[in-house]
Design a protein around this motif. Structure first.
Motif, PDB file in Angstrom:
ATOM      1  N   ILE A  56      -6.221  15.997 -18.434  1.00 45.25           N
ATOM      2  CA  ILE A  56      -6.203  16.103 -19.896  1.00 45.25           C
ATOM      3  C   ILE A  56      -4.932  15.582 -20.603  1.00 45.25           C
ATOM      4  CG2 ILE A  56      -7.017  17.746 -21.869  1.00 45.25           C
ATOM      5  CD1 ILE A  56      -8.012  19.503 -19.734  1.00 45.25           C
ATOM      6  N   PRO A  57      -4.990  14.211 -20.759  1.00 42.07           N
ATOM      7  CA  PRO A  57      -3.826  13.545 -21.116  1.00 42.07           C
ATOM      8  C   PRO A  57      -3.143  14.213 -22.404  1.00 42.07           C
ATOM      9  CG  PRO A  57      -5.298  11.925 -20.391  1.00 42.07           C
ATOM     10  CD  PRO A  57      -6.131  13.298 -20.400  1.00 42.07           C
ATOM     11  N   ASN A  58      -4.151  14.577 -23.385  1.00 41.98           N
ATOM     12  CA  ASN A  58      -3.542  14.788 -24.820  1.00 41.98           C
ATOM     13  C   ASN A  58      -3.159  16.410 -24.738  1.00 41.98           C
ATOM     14  OD1 ASN A  58      -6.430  15.645 -24.576  1.00 41.98           O
ATOM     15  ND2 ASN A  58      -6.631  15.878 -26.781  1.00 41.98           N
ATOM     16  N   HIS A  59      -3.008  17.000 -23.654  1.00 41.03           N
ATOM     17  CA  HIS A  59      -2.660  18.187 -23.565  1.00 41.03           C
ATOM     18  C   HIS A  59      -1.693  18.273 -22.345  1.00 41.03           C
ATOM     19  CE1 HIS A  59      -4.999  20.720 -26.343  1.00 41.03           C
ATOM     20  NE2 HIS A  59      -5.986  19.518 -26.529  1.00 41.03           N
ATOM     21  N   ASP A  60      -1.430  17.169 -21.698  1.00 42.23           N
ATOM     22  CA  ASP A  60      -0.481  17.422 -20.597  1.00 42.23           C
ATOM     23  C   ASP A  60      -0.806  18.216 -19.552  1.00 42.23           C
ATOM     24  OD1 ASP A  60       1.317  15.513 -21.868  1.00 42.23           O
ATOM     25  OD2 ASP A  60       2.296  16.988 -23.213  1.00 42.23           O
ATOM     26  N   VAL A  61      -2.005  18.171 -19.171  1.00 44.70           N
ATOM     27  CA  VAL A  61      -2.609  18.896 -18.127  1.00 44.70           C
ATOM     28  C   VAL A  61      -3.191  18.288 -17.087  1.00 44.70           C
ATOM     29  CG1 VAL A  61      -4.517  20.560 -17.649  1.00 44.70           C
ATOM     30  CG2 VAL A  61      -3.101  20.999 -19.668  1.00 44.70           C
ATOM     31  N   GLY A  62      -3.002  18.507 -15.947  1.00 48.20           N
ATOM     32  CA  GLY A  62      -3.679  17.903 -14.817  1.00 48.20           C
ATOM     33  C   GLY A  62      -3.663  18.817 -13.602  1.00 48.20           C
ATOM     34  N   CYS A  63      -5.015  18.945 -12.795  1.00 48.16           N
ATOM     35  CA  CYS A  63      -4.822  19.874 -11.681  1.00 48.16           C
ATOM     36  C   CYS A  63      -6.090  19.588 -10.649  1.00 48.16           C
ATOM     37  CB  CYS A  63      -5.132  21.299 -12.237  1.00 48.16           C
ATOM     38  SG  CYS A  63      -6.383  21.580 -13.100  1.00 48.16           S
ATOM     39  N   GLU A  64      -6.081  20.366  -9.556  1.00 48.25           N
ATOM     40  CA  GLU A  64      -7.029  20.151  -8.603  1.00 48.25           C
ATOM     41  C   GLU A  64      -8.217  21.221  -9.173  1.00 48.25           C
ATOM     42  OE1 GLU A  64      -7.236  18.876  -5.412  1.00 48.25           O
ATOM     43  OE2 GLU A  64      -5.075  17.740  -5.892  1.00 48.25           O
ATOM     44  N   LEU A  65      -9.655  20.782  -8.861  1.00 46.01           N
ATOM     45  CA  LEU A  65     -10.632  21.525  -9.392  1.00 46.01           C
ATOM     46  C   LEU A  65     -11.430  21.869  -7.776  1.00 46.01           C
ATOM     47  CD1 LEU A  65     -12.076  19.615 -12.236  1.00 46.01           C
ATOM     48  CD2 LEU A  65     -10.786  21.693 -12.273  1.00 46.01           C
ATOM     49  N   SER A  66     -12.259  22.618  -7.993  1.00 49.54           N
ATOM     50  CA  SER A  66     -13.125  23.242  -6.992  1.00 49.54           C
ATOM     51  C   SER A  66     -14.428  22.163  -7.517  1.00 49.54           C
ATOM     52  CB  SER A  66     -13.710  24.706  -7.141  1.00 49.54           C
ATOM     53  OG  SER A  66     -14.561  24.892  -6.173  1.00 49.54           O
ATOM     54  N   ASP A  67     -15.498  22.587  -6.905  1.00 52.52           N
ATOM     55  CA  ASP A  67     -16.928  21.705  -7.509  1.00 52.52           C
ATOM     56  C   ASP A  67     -16.905  21.962  -9.167  1.00 52.52           C
ATOM     57  OD1 ASP A  67     -19.374  20.413  -6.186  1.00 52.52           O
ATOM     58  OD2 ASP A  67     -20.156  21.941  -7.885  1.00 52.52           O
ATOM     59  N   PHE A  68     -17.415  20.977  -9.639  1.00 50.43           N
ATOM     60  CA  PHE A  68     -17.513  21.233 -11.058  1.00 50.43           C
ATOM     61  C   PHE A  68     -18.621  22.419 -11.597  1.00 50.43           C
ATOM     62  CE2 PHE A  68     -16.902  16.308 -11.018  1.00 50.43           C
ATOM     63  CZ  PHE A  68     -15.618  16.468 -11.322  1.00 50.43           C
ATOM     64  N   SER A  69     -19.345  22.855 -10.558  1.00 48.20           N
ATOM     65  CA  SER A  69     -20.101  23.896 -11.123  1.00 48.20           C
ATOM     66  C   SER A  69     -19.475  25.105 -10.970  1.00 48.20           C
ATOM     67  CB  SER A  69     -21.419  23.935  -9.975  1.00 48.20           C
ATOM     68  OG  SER A  69     -21.280  24.185  -8.659  1.00 48.20           O
ATOM     69  N   ASP A  70     -18.474  25.449 -10.200  1.00 52.90           N
ATOM     70  CA  ASP A  70     -17.567  26.622  -9.868  1.00 52.90           C
ATOM     71  C   ASP A  70     -16.841  26.767 -11.176  1.00 52.90           C
ATOM     72  OD1 ASP A  70     -16.356  28.672  -9.162  1.00 52.90           O
ATOM     73  OD2 ASP A  70     -15.720  27.857  -7.322  1.00 52.90           O
ATOM     74  N   ILE A  71     -17.504  27.578 -12.142  1.00 51.40           N
ATOM     75  CA  ILE A  71     -16.874  27.821 -13.292  1.00 51.40           C
ATOM     76  C   ILE A  71     -15.678  28.833 -13.152  1.00 51.40           C
ATOM     77  CG2 ILE A  71     -17.189  29.030 -15.666  1.00 51.40           C
ATOM     78  CD1 ILE A  71     -19.663  27.964 -15.788  1.00 51.40           C
ATOM     79  N   PHE A  72     -15.963  29.883 -12.522  1.00 53.30           N
ATOM     80  CA  PHE A  72     -14.830  31.228 -12.084  1.00 53.30           C
ATOM     81  C   PHE A  72     -13.499  30.473 -11.347  1.00 53.30           C
ATOM     82  CE2 PHE A  72     -12.747  34.020  -9.490  1.00 53.30           C
ATOM     83  CZ  PHE A  72     -12.326  34.924 -10.640  1.00 53.30           C
ATOM     84  N   TRP A  73     -13.656  29.872 -10.538  1.00 55.35           N
ATOM     85  CA  TRP A  73     -12.582  29.186  -9.988  1.00 55.35           C
ATOM     86  C   TRP A  73     -11.632  27.986 -10.846  1.00 55.35           C
ATOM     87  CZ3 TRP A  73      -9.647  24.819  -8.160  1.00 55.35           C
ATOM     88  CH2 TRP A  73      -8.505  25.447  -7.149  1.00 55.35           C
ATOM     89  N   ASN A  74     -12.554  27.150 -11.399  1.00 51.64           N
ATOM     90  CA  ASN A  74     -12.045  26.123 -12.368  1.00 51.64           C
ATOM     91  C   ASN A  74     -11.339  26.789 -13.606  1.00 51.64           C
ATOM     92  OD1 ASN A  74     -12.751  24.051 -10.553  1.00 51.64           O
ATOM     93  ND2 ASN A  74     -14.481  23.519 -11.749  1.00 51.64           N
ATOM     94  N   GLU A  75     -11.990  27.873 -14.149  1.00 52.75           N
ATOM     95  CA  GLU A  75     -11.460  28.395 -15.226  1.00 52.75           C
ATOM     96  C   GLU A  75     -10.152  29.041 -14.930  1.00 52.75           C
ATOM     97  OE1 GLU A  75     -12.712  32.567 -17.220  1.00 52.75           O
ATOM     98  OE2 GLU A  75     -14.342  31.003 -17.375  1.00 52.75           O
ATOM     99  N   GLU A  76      -9.967  29.573 -13.694  1.00 52.94           N
ATOM    100  CA  GLU A  76      -8.836  30.489 -13.346  1.00 52.94           C
ATOM    101  C   GLU A  76      -7.655  29.205 -13.180  1.00 52.94           C
ATOM    102  OE1 GLU A  76      -8.134  33.588 -12.888  1.00 52.94           O
ATOM    103  OE2 GLU A  76      -9.802  34.060 -14.113  1.00 52.94           O
ATOM    104  N   ARG A  77      -8.067  28.266 -12.621  1.00 52.19           N
ATOM    105  CA  ARG A  77      -6.897  27.127 -12.219  1.00 52.19           C
ATOM    106  C   ARG A  77      -6.701  26.457 -13.531  1.00 52.19           C
ATOM    107  NH1 ARG A  77      -2.997  24.974 -11.059  1.00 52.19           N
ATOM    108  NH2 ARG A  77      -2.902  23.344  -9.842  1.00 52.19           N
TER     109      ARG A  77
END
Length: 107
Positions: A56-77
């Protein structure tokens, strides 16, 4: 497309509407706009050799994700890098990217 966002605080739930606009995409990658609660995110997401990624360049954010459907893990990360409400908005929007890009959902 519009989608629901839910932030849980123990037994309390806060809800709002997010909006996802697919800008571009290819084999395993997506460029999109995500909006929620007055905040705009320019999102680049996709697959790489070891999993999925988010930038997310306009927020200076970058990270690894789980599957796109894994809301819980992605939200935590994502939540470790930005405000929790924003992480919920982004993670809930990511779920819809593959189907939207495949034309299975209306923009």
């Amino acid at each position: 497309m519009k989608y629901d966002c839910i932030l849980r605080h123990g037994s309390h739930r806060e809800t709002w509407t997010g909006e996802l606009i697919l800008l571009d995409g290819g084999s395993g990658w997506y460029e999109a706009e995500i909006n929620g609660r007055g905040t705009y995110f320019h999102v680049l997401a996709g697959r790489h050799s070891y999993g999925n990624f988010l930038c997310i360049p306009n927020h200076d954010v970058g990270c690894e994700l789980s599957d796109f459907s894994d809301i819980f893990w992605n939200e935590e990360r994502i939540g470790s890098l930005m405000r929790k409400v924003d992480a919920v908005t982004v993670a809930a929007g990511l779920v819809h990217l593959p189907a939207l890009a495949a034309g299975q959902l209306k923009d």
